[in-house]
Structure formats: C-alpha cells, structure tokens
Design a protein around this motif. Structure first.
Motif, mmCIF file in Angstrom:
data_model
loop_
_atom_site.group_PDB
_atom_site.id
_atom_site.type_symbol
_atom_site.label_atom_id
_atom_site.label_comp_id
_atom_site.label_asym_id
_atom_site.label_seq_id
_atom_site.Cartn_x
_atom_site.Cartn_y
_atom_site.Cartn_z
ATOM 1 N N VAL A 139 0.850 -1.203 0.000
ATOM 2 C CA VAL A 139 0.000 0.000 0.000
ATOM 3 C C VAL A 139 0.880 1.246 0.000
ATOM 4 C CG1 VAL A 139 -1.754 1.285 1.304
ATOM 5 C CG2 VAL A 139 -1.878 -1.215 1.163
ATOM 6 N N MET A 140 1.918 1.237 0.810
ATOM 7 C CA MET A 140 2.834 2.374 0.861
ATOM 8 C C MET A 140 3.538 2.564 -0.479
ATOM 9 S SD MET A 140 4.253 1.601 4.684
ATOM 10 C CE MET A 140 5.780 2.459 4.419
ATOM 11 N N ASP A 141 3.935 1.479 -1.080
ATOM 12 C CA ASP A 141 4.582 1.514 -2.385
ATOM 13 C C ASP A 141 3.635 2.118 -3.427
ATOM 14 O OD1 ASP A 141 6.324 1.050 -4.500
ATOM 15 O OD2 ASP A 141 6.206 -1.121 -4.384
ATOM 16 N N GLN A 142 2.425 1.629 -3.463
ATOM 17 C CA GLN A 142 1.431 2.082 -4.448
ATOM 18 C C GLN A 142 1.104 3.564 -4.302
ATOM 19 O OE1 GLN A 142 -2.295 -0.016 -4.219
ATOM 20 N NE2 GLN A 142 -3.288 1.311 -5.695
ATOM 21 N N HIS A 143 1.033 4.052 -3.064
ATOM 22 C CA HIS A 143 0.585 5.424 -2.815
ATOM 23 C C HIS A 143 1.717 6.383 -2.452
ATOM 24 C CE1 HIS A 143 -3.659 4.431 -3.125
ATOM 25 N NE2 HIS A 143 -3.368 3.319 -2.463
ATOM 26 N N ARG A 144 2.965 5.941 -2.610
ATOM 27 C CA ARG A 144 4.126 6.791 -2.333
ATOM 28 C C ARG A 144 4.066 7.378 -0.924
ATOM 29 N NH1 ARG A 144 1.669 9.419 -5.869
ATOM 30 N NH2 ARG A 144 2.260 11.464 -5.133
ATOM 31 N N ILE A 145 3.974 6.504 0.056
ATOM 32 C CA ILE A 145 3.898 6.908 1.456
ATOM 33 C C ILE A 145 5.224 6.544 2.127
ATOM 34 C CG2 ILE A 145 2.713 6.545 3.647
ATOM 35 C CD1 ILE A 145 0.204 5.822 1.949
ATOM 36 N N SER A 146 5.823 7.517 2.783
ATOM 37 C CA SER A 146 7.086 7.311 3.503
ATOM 38 C C SER A 146 6.802 6.803 4.909
ATOM 39 C CB SER A 146 7.864 8.623 3.592
ATOM 40 O OG SER A 146 8.134 9.129 2.300
ATOM 41 N N THR A 147 7.842 6.279 5.538
ATOM 42 C CA THR A 147 7.651 5.690 6.864
ATOM 43 C C THR A 147 8.783 6.016 7.809
ATOM 44 O OG1 THR A 147 7.203 3.613 8.027
ATOM 45 C CG2 THR A 147 8.789 3.509 6.228
ATOM 46 N N VAL A 148 8.444 6.030 9.067
ATOM 47 C CA VAL A 148 9.444 6.017 10.121
ATOM 48 C C VAL A 148 9.749 4.550 10.393
ATOM 49 C CG1 VAL A 148 9.764 6.423 12.589
ATOM 50 C CG2 VAL A 148 8.810 8.208 11.158
ATOM 51 N N ILE A 149 11.003 4.243 10.599
ATOM 52 C CA ILE A 149 11.426 2.873 10.918
ATOM 53 C C ILE A 149 11.913 2.899 12.360
ATOM 54 C CG2 ILE A 149 13.019 1.012 10.344
ATOM 55 C CD1 ILE A 149 13.189 2.425 7.513
ATOM 56 N N HIS A 150 11.187 2.193 13.217
ATOM 57 C CA HIS A 150 11.505 2.265 14.640
ATOM 58 C C HIS A 150 11.762 0.908 15.281
ATOM 59 C CE1 HIS A 150 7.465 0.871 15.763
ATOM 60 N NE2 HIS A 150 7.014 1.691 14.841
ATOM 61 N N SER A 151 11.777 -0.167 14.471
ATOM 62 C CA SER A 151 11.994 -1.484 15.074
ATOM 63 C C SER A 151 12.732 -2.417 14.118
ATOM 64 C CB SER A 151 10.654 -2.115 15.464
ATOM 65 O OG SER A 151 9.946 -2.513 14.304
ATOM 66 N N GLN A 152 13.344 -3.423 14.695
ATOM 67 C CA GLN A 152 14.014 -4.447 13.893
ATOM 68 C C GLN A 152 13.010 -5.194 13.031
ATOM 69 O OE1 GLN A 152 17.414 -4.980 13.625
ATOM 70 N NE2 GLN A 152 16.727 -6.234 11.906
ATOM 71 N N ALA A 153 11.812 -5.414 13.548
ATOM 72 C CA ALA A 153 10.777 -6.107 12.771
ATOM 73 C C ALA A 153 10.472 -5.347 11.479
ATOM 74 C CB ALA A 153 9.510 -6.274 13.601
ATOM 75 N N GLN A 154 10.453 -4.029 11.535
ATOM 76 C CA GLN A 154 10.211 -3.243 10.324
ATOM 77 C C GLN A 154 11.363 -3.391 9.332
ATOM 78 O OE1 GLN A 154 9.498 0.483 12.368
ATOM 79 N NE2 GLN A 154 7.342 0.441 11.724
ATOM 80 N N LEU A 155 12.583 -3.375 9.823
ATOM 81 C CA LEU A 155 13.728 -3.582 8.933
ATOM 82 C C LEU A 155 13.658 -4.959 8.278
ATOM 83 C CD1 LEU A 155 16.588 -1.991 11.061
ATOM 84 C CD2 LEU A 155 15.741 -1.167 8.840
ATOM 85 N N ASP A 156 13.255 -5.959 9.041
ATOM 86 C CA ASP A 156 13.135 -7.315 8.494
ATOM 87 C C ASP A 156 12.046 -7.389 7.429
ATOM 88 O OD1 ASP A 156 15.154 -8.044 10.256
ATOM 89 O OD2 ASP A 156 13.772 -8.973 11.706
ATOM 90 N N MET A 157 10.907 -6.755 7.678
ATOM 91 C CA MET A 157 9.825 -6.749 6.678
ATOM 92 C C MET A 157 10.257 -6.018 5.414
ATOM 93 S SD MET A 157 6.228 -6.293 8.769
ATOM 94 C CE MET A 157 6.751 -5.320 10.185
ATOM 95 N N LEU A 158 10.972 -4.924 5.569
ATOM 96 C CA LEU A 158 11.470 -4.196 4.400
ATOM 97 C C LEU A 158 12.433 -5.060 3.593
ATOM 98 C CD1 LEU A 158 11.973 -0.676 5.948
ATOM 99 C CD2 LEU A 158 10.670 -1.150 3.862
ATOM 100 N N ALA A 159 13.313 -5.778 4.282
ATOM 101 C CA ALA A 159 14.297 -6.621 3.599
ATOM 102 C C ALA A 159 13.617 -7.703 2.770
ATOM 103 C CB ALA A 159 15.241 -7.247 4.611
ATOM 104 N N ALA A 160 12.449 -8.156 3.189
ATOM 105 C CA ALA A 160 11.727 -9.218 2.477
ATOM 106 C C ALA A 160 10.735 -8.671 1.465
ATOM 107 C CB ALA A 160 10.986 -10.100 3.490
ATOM 108 N N HIS A 161 10.631 -7.350 1.338
ATOM 109 C CA HIS A 161 9.604 -6.733 0.474
ATOM 110 C C HIS A 161 10.060 -6.648 -0.977
ATOM 111 C CE1 HIS A 161 6.435 -4.160 -0.912
ATOM 112 N NE2 HIS A 161 7.278 -3.192 -1.187
ATOM 113 N N PRO A 162 9.315 -7.276 -1.884
ATOM 114 C CA PRO A 162 9.653 -7.181 -3.311
ATOM 115 C C PRO A 162 8.892 -6.037 -3.985
ATOM 116 C CG PRO A 162 7.966 -8.835 -3.021
ATOM 117 C CD PRO A 162 8.251 -8.248 -1.659
ATOM 118 N N GLY A 163 9.057 -4.821 -3.516
ATOM 119 C CA GLY A 163 8.307 -3.686 -4.047
ATOM 120 C C GLY A 163 8.753 -3.277 -5.436
#
Length: 172
Positions: free
Chosen positions: A96-120
């Motif tokens: 959804v963020m990719d589709q709508h060009r939405i930026s994010t704050v990254i505040h946890s290791q879980a978020q970094l892990d999800m980003l690493a696995a994201h095929p955007g």
C-alpha cells in the motif's frame, strides 16, 4: 444529558497559521528555511482530513499515524510527501505504501526485516528513528548505529529510498 461541545474549524485560520510559521522560519533561519510538515493524525484531530488538507495546502508534507488516512489523503488529491509517524506494522502495508508513495518512520528491527523481504516495485522512503527518551518508539541509542547501517544496506539494494536525508526529523 450530553455536554454541548462544538469544535469549529476555520480553514482560513489553518492556512494563516501555516503562513505565519513559514514567514517566521524564512526570517529566522539562515539559508533556506526548513520544510514544514503538517501533522494531521487522528483524522486531523477529529476535524476531518478534507478541512486539514485545505488549510495546510501550502505545507511541504503531511505526517499521519494511520495508513488508511494516508491513502485517503492521496485519494483527496494530496501529491506532496506523506510520512507515517509510527511506521507500518505488517508486511501487507508495504504494498500500500509503495502504491501510494507513502514514507515511513522505521523504529523497530521487525520493520527492517519486513522491508528486507519486500519485493516492491519502487523504493520506499524511510527515516530511522532514534528513541530520544520518550520510550515509545525508536531504536535505543546503543541499537541505532546498527539499525542505520541496515537501512543504508537496504537503500543500496533499492528497497529503501533516500527518505529525506537532508531533513531533520524529530517526532518529539
């Protein structure tokens, strides 16, 4: 019996206040003034996104908490940056963020892990958050350097965009 509470939003007052801040920054800050982000979380504090977008039309960006509100701002025509102040909480949010060009704050290791696995299809802009003492969100000072290095590696892989490297971001 309910208390007679009424909140009136004057779009002109929002726009005026934003202009006052912009003029003050232009006067007080050497060089180019910092960008101004309007914080419109919680459905613009209950006043409605439509009124907030009209009043803050001259803002450089919007900062929100809820991804659905961010999408709604895009649907209402907002073209400038949008930042999720609490980031995302599930991997499905990244599409959804990719589709709508939405930026994010990254505040946890879980978020970094999800980003690493994201095929955007495109890089998602992100800001690595330091916990500066409120203990709500952000990497602890002893964790920050490693988290930032991970974010830089994701940037080199094309997963994370530049985010706003020249912006100072302090959520409070």
């Amino acid at each position: 019996m309910a208390r007679p509470i009424l909140a009136s939003i004057h779009v002109e007052a929002l726009a005026h206040n934003l202009q006052v801040v912009a003029r003050r920054l232009a006067h007080d800050v050497a060089g180019s003034p910092p960008r101004i982000w309007a914080v419109v979380k919680a459905y613009a504090y209950g006043h409605g996104l439509e009124a907030a977008l009209a009043g803050f039309a001259a803002a450089d960006g919007l900062a929100l908490l809820d991804i659905h509100e961010a999408v709604r701002c895009r649907e209402l025509g907002w073209q400038r940056p949008i930042l999720l102040l609490e980031g995302f909480f599930k991997a499905a949010d990244l599409a959804v963020m990719d589709q709508h060009r939405i930026s994010t704050v990254i505040h946890s290791q879980a978020q970094l892990d999800m980003l690493a696995a994201h095929p955007g299809r495109s890089a998602i802009d992100g800001h690595v958050m330091l916990n500066s003492g409120m203990h709500r969100l952000g990497f602890q000072p002893f964790e920050y350097q490693a988290a930032f290095a991970q974010a830089q590696a994701l940037q080199q892989q094309g997963i994370l965009g530049e985010g706003g490297q020249n912006d100072a971001f302090c959520p409070g």
